[in-house]
Design a protein around this motif. Structure first.
Motif, PDB file in Angstrom:
ATOM      1  N   LEU A 247       0.833  -1.209   0.000  1.00  0.00           N
ATOM      2  CA  LEU A 247       0.000   0.000   0.000  1.00  0.00           C
ATOM      3  C   LEU A 247       0.867   1.259   0.000  1.00  0.00           C
ATOM      4  N   ILE A 248       1.975   1.227   0.722  1.00  0.00           N
ATOM      5  CA  ILE A 248       2.883   2.385   0.742  1.00  0.00           C
ATOM      6  C   ILE A 248       3.503   2.591  -0.639  1.00  0.00           C
ATOM      7  N   PHE A 249       3.904   1.517  -1.306  1.00  0.00           N
ATOM      8  CA  PHE A 249       4.473   1.648  -2.653  1.00  0.00           C
ATOM      9  C   PHE A 249       3.437   2.203  -3.631  1.00  0.00           C
ATOM     10  N   VAL A 250       2.209   1.714  -3.550  1.00  0.00           N
ATOM     11  CA  VAL A 250       1.163   2.209  -4.454  1.00  0.00           C
ATOM     12  C   VAL A 250       0.886   3.686  -4.190  1.00  0.00           C
ATOM     13  N   TYR A 251       0.902   4.082  -2.916  1.00  0.00           N
ATOM     14  CA  TYR A 251       0.673   5.489  -2.565  1.00  0.00           C
ATOM     15  C   TYR A 251       1.745   6.397  -3.184  1.00  0.00           C
ATOM     16  N   PHE A 252       3.014   6.032  -3.050  1.00  0.00           N
ATOM     17  CA  PHE A 252       4.083   6.841  -3.633  1.00  0.00           C
ATOM     18  C   PHE A 252       4.084   6.756  -5.156  1.00  0.00           C
ATOM     19  N   TYR A 253       3.646   5.640  -5.699  1.00  0.00           N
ATOM     20  CA  TYR A 253       3.585   5.486  -7.156  1.00  0.00           C
ATOM     21  C   TYR A 253       2.567   6.446  -7.767  1.00  0.00           C
ATOM     22  N   LEU A 254       1.391   6.539  -7.147  1.00  0.00           N
ATOM     23  CA  LEU A 254       0.364   7.459  -7.636  1.00  0.00           C
ATOM     24  C   LEU A 254       0.717   8.909  -7.313  1.00  0.00           C
ATOM     25  N   LYS A 255       1.346   9.126  -6.173  1.00  0.00           N
ATOM     26  CA  LYS A 255       1.722  10.492  -5.790  1.00  0.00           C
ATOM     27  C   LYS A 255       2.738  11.071  -6.761  1.00  0.00           C
ATOM     28  N   LEU A 257       2.979  10.348  -9.914  1.00  0.00           N
ATOM     29  CA  LEU A 257       2.444  10.318 -11.284  1.00  0.00           C
ATOM     30  C   LEU A 257       3.022   9.175 -12.112  1.00  0.00           C
ATOM     31  N   HIS A 258       2.900   7.957 -11.593  1.00  0.00           N
ATOM     32  CA  HIS A 258       3.276   6.736 -12.314  1.00  0.00           C
ATOM     33  C   HIS A 258       4.743   6.775 -12.746  1.00  0.00           C
ATOM     34  N   VAL A 259       5.605   7.027 -11.770  1.00  0.00           N
ATOM     35  CA  VAL A 259       7.033   7.080 -12.037  1.00  0.00           C
ATOM     36  C   VAL A 259       7.559   5.678 -12.324  1.00  0.00           C
ATOM     37  N   GLY A 260       8.767   5.600 -12.880  1.00  0.00           N
ATOM     38  CA  GLY A 260       9.362   4.310 -13.208  1.00  0.00           C
ATOM     39  C   GLY A 260       9.824   3.552 -11.973  1.00  0.00           C
ATOM     40  N   GLN A 262      12.845   2.694 -10.826  1.00  0.00           N
ATOM     41  CA  GLN A 262      13.949   3.282 -10.078  1.00  0.00           C
ATOM     42  C   GLN A 262      13.516   4.557  -9.358  1.00  0.00           C
ATOM     43  N   GLY A 263      12.707   5.376 -10.012  1.00  0.00           N
ATOM     44  CA  GLY A 263      12.205   6.586  -9.364  1.00  0.00           C
ATOM     45  C   GLY A 263      11.270   6.281  -8.211  1.00  0.00           C
ATOM     46  N   LEU A 264      10.459   5.228  -8.360  1.00  0.00           N
ATOM     47  CA  LEU A 264       9.558   4.833  -7.277  1.00  0.00           C
ATOM     48  C   LEU A 264      10.337   4.371  -6.057  1.00  0.00           C
ATOM     49  N   LEU A 265      11.359   3.556  -6.280  1.00  0.00           N
ATOM     50  CA  LEU A 265      12.171   3.080  -5.160  1.00  0.00           C
ATOM     51  C   LEU A 265      12.886   4.235  -4.472  1.00  0.00           C
ATOM     52  N   CYS A 266      13.343   5.200  -5.244  1.00  0.00           N
ATOM     53  CA  CYS A 266      14.018   6.370  -4.664  1.00  0.00           C
ATOM     54  C   CYS A 266      13.043   7.192  -3.826  1.00  0.00           C
ATOM     55  N   ALA A 267      11.796   7.348  -4.284  1.00  0.00           N
ATOM     56  CA  ALA A 267      10.803   8.110  -3.532  1.00  0.00           C
ATOM     57  C   ALA A 267      10.431   7.417  -2.230  1.00  0.00           C
ATOM     58  N   VAL A 268      10.302   6.104  -2.257  1.00  0.00           N
ATOM     59  CA  VAL A 268       9.943   5.365  -1.035  1.00  0.00           C
ATOM     60  C   VAL A 268      11.083   5.416  -0.032  1.00  0.00           C
ATOM     61  N   ARG A 269      12.313   5.345  -0.503  1.00  0.00           N
ATOM     62  CA  ARG A 269      13.461   5.322   0.404  1.00  0.00           C
ATOM     63  C   ARG A 269      13.747   6.665   1.053  1.00  0.00           C
ATOM     64  N   GLN A 270      13.019   7.707   0.685  1.00  0.00           N
ATOM     65  CA  GLN A 270      13.146   8.966   1.402  1.00  0.00           C
ATOM     66  C   GLN A 270      12.633   8.852   2.832  1.00  0.00           C
ATOM     67  N   LYS A 271      11.786   7.852   3.097  1.00  0.00           N
ATOM     68  CA  LYS A 271      11.220   7.685   4.435  1.00  0.00           C
ATOM     69  C   LYS A 271      11.284   6.241   4.914  1.00  0.00           C
ATOM     70  N   SER A 281       9.193  -2.806  -6.367  1.00  0.00           N
ATOM     71  CA  SER A 281       9.015  -1.616  -7.197  1.00  0.00           C
ATOM     72  C   SER A 281       8.731  -2.001  -8.650  1.00  0.00           C
ATOM     73  N   ARG A 282       9.466  -2.975  -9.168  1.00  0.00           N
ATOM     74  CA  ARG A 282       9.203  -3.429 -10.539  1.00  0.00           C
ATOM     75  C   ARG A 282       7.819  -4.041 -10.665  1.00  0.00           C
ATOM     76  N   LYS A 283       7.415  -4.790  -9.659  1.00  0.00           N
ATOM     77  CA  LYS A 283       6.105  -5.442  -9.722  1.00  0.00           C
ATOM     78  C   LYS A 283       4.977  -4.407  -9.725  1.00  0.00           C
ATOM     79  N   ILE A 284       5.102  -3.360  -8.902  1.00  0.00           N
ATOM     80  CA  ILE A 284       4.059  -2.334  -8.853  1.00  0.00           C
ATOM     81  C   ILE A 284       3.936  -1.638 -10.205  1.00  0.00           C
ATOM     82  N   VAL A 285       5.070  -1.320 -10.820  1.00  0.00           N
ATOM     83  CA  VAL A 285       5.040  -0.630 -12.112  1.00  0.00           C
ATOM     84  C   VAL A 285       4.510  -1.546 -13.209  1.00  0.00           C
ATOM     85  N   ASN A 286       4.924  -2.804 -13.208  1.00  0.00           N
ATOM     86  CA  ASN A 286       4.479  -3.722 -14.254  1.00  0.00           C
ATOM     87  C   ASN A 286       3.010  -4.092 -14.125  1.00  0.00           C
TER      88      ASN A 286
END
Length: 389
Positions: A247-255, A257-260, A262-271, A281-286
């Motif tokens: 759920l946290i990955f999906v939240y950052f993915y939508l926040k 704007l459907h980033v790739g 590597q970008g999704l993993l970088c955004a999640v690792r900020q916190k 991260s690959r599974k959420i994007v795919n």
């Protein structure tokens, strides 16, 4: 039987004096059968208009309890009614008997409820809460309202209302994360509390984890004296296969704007620091249906066959092509006060060996190109043949 004088209505009933007491109560305090009737009475009249008449002043009791006809003729209560009705300002003779057994049976029984959850029930509660919604933000809001209800129940004199605050959302988020960590990393947390080393084979062994002041498991590291925020210095550890992590990955993915991936993993690792976060991260994007539907289909054109001149062995520059690059600003070194002039470079490319030869030309006229081509023809071919043989 009822009697009304002015704005006051008096009820004369036989052994039903608890009905007047019921009218004085709120409908929600009574049982369903009585609630519907009391609500209808209170809609048509005001409950302040209803009073109770005791059995000694009730004319209805004269006949209901039995009375001889000769005595009825001389019964003043029957013919004139209670004495207080004849007064200028009638006052009820008594108040309703609120201790009547029948009246008490119509009231709802309210008992205090104490909710205590053991470890298993708490896990079921968390699982049920996580299955309510697919949105991490909505999940935090639901948990925040639960904590607000608990606070308002314990502190009725300082109630919280209005929109949720940032502190309430933070407390709810930390509570869910702590409960998930206690379940998934119980051995590691137990070892850290006893100041022992992390068990061998644990995924957290290389992260140098520690427990902060809020009982949250975080990553260690060497960034304590950096200018980063606390969450960036020591991210919160998340399990790899838990629904909350997804759920946290999906939240950052939508926040974002459907980033790739590597970008999704970088955004999640900020916190947060999810275990095996790259795979998730690959599974959420795919698995994103929106991205799949909007992904363009790239058409790959099939290239034609190579010409014979490109694949037949021969001498260098026996078959070649020519191209120009420029313009380039060139200034002679030997002369002074000479402005820079535009120059071009002719490139001769061998079709077979891919060897190149550069010739400097002054302009793009035919005469200049013919002179450049003659210089190219005058090259020592035997030297090139020995070089590429």
């Amino acid at each position: 039987m009822c009697h009304q004088i002015g704005n006051q209505r008096y009820l004369f009933v036989v052994k039903l004096n608890y009905r007047v007491a019921s009218i004085q109560h709120e409908p929600w305090e009574l049982k369903t059968f009585v609630t519907n009737r009391i609500a209808a009475i209170q809609e048509l009249t005001k409950k302040e208009q209803w009073f109770h008449v005791s059995s000694g002043n009730n004319p209805a009791d004269v006949l209901s309890r039995g009375l001889a006809p000769e005595k009825l003729c001389n019964n003043e209560l029957w013919w004139t009614g209670p004495s207080f009705l004849q007064a200028d300002f009638p006052v009820p003779m008594s108040t309703p008997n609120s201790n009547d057994d029948v009246y008490l049976s119509e009231l709802k029984t309210s008992k205090p409820i104490f909710l205590t959850l053991n470890a298993r029930e708490k896990e079921l509660f968390i699982d049920c809460l996580l299955s309510v919604t697919n949105s991490y933000l909505k999940l935090i809001h639901v948990m925040s309202f639960i904590f607000r209800f608990i606070f308002n129940s314990r502190n009725p004199h300082s109630l919280r209302s209005g929109p949720l605050t940032g502190d309430e959302l933070k407390v709810a988020s930390e509570y869910l994360i702590k409960e998930v960590q206690v379940r998934e990393f119980s051995k590691e947390i137990s070892a850290l509390r006893k100041e022992n080393s992390i068990p061998k084979g644990s995924n957290l062994r290389n992260l140098n984890p520690f427990i902060d002041s809020n009982e949250i498991l975080r990553v260690g590291g060497r960034l304590e004296y950096s200018n980063l925020t606390d969450n960036q210095k020591h991210p919160i550890i998340l399990p790899k296969s838990h629904r909350l992590t997804k759920l946290i990955f999906v939240y950052f993915y939508l926040k974002n704007l459907h980033v790739g991936p590597q970008g999704l993993l970088c955004a999640v690792r900020q916190k947060f620091w999810p275990i095996h976060g790259r795979n998730l991260s690959r599974k959420i994007v795919n698995d994103c249906i929106t991205c799949f539907r909007n992904k363009p289909v790239v058409a790959n054109q099939i290239m034609g066959n190579l010409p014979a001149e490109r694949i037949t062995p021969t001498l260098p520059f026996n078959i070649c092509g020519v191209d120009f690059i420029g313009p380039l600003l060139v200034k002679p070194v030997a002369q002074r006060r000479i402005t820079a002039r535009k120059m071009y470079v002719a490139i001769f490319v061998c079709f077979v060996t891919k060897a190149v030869h550069f010739e400097l030309v002054t302009d793009l006229t035919s005469e200049t190109f013919i002179a450049c081509l003659k210089r190219f023809f005058a090259l020592p071919w035997k030297k090139f043949h020995c070089l590429f043989r």
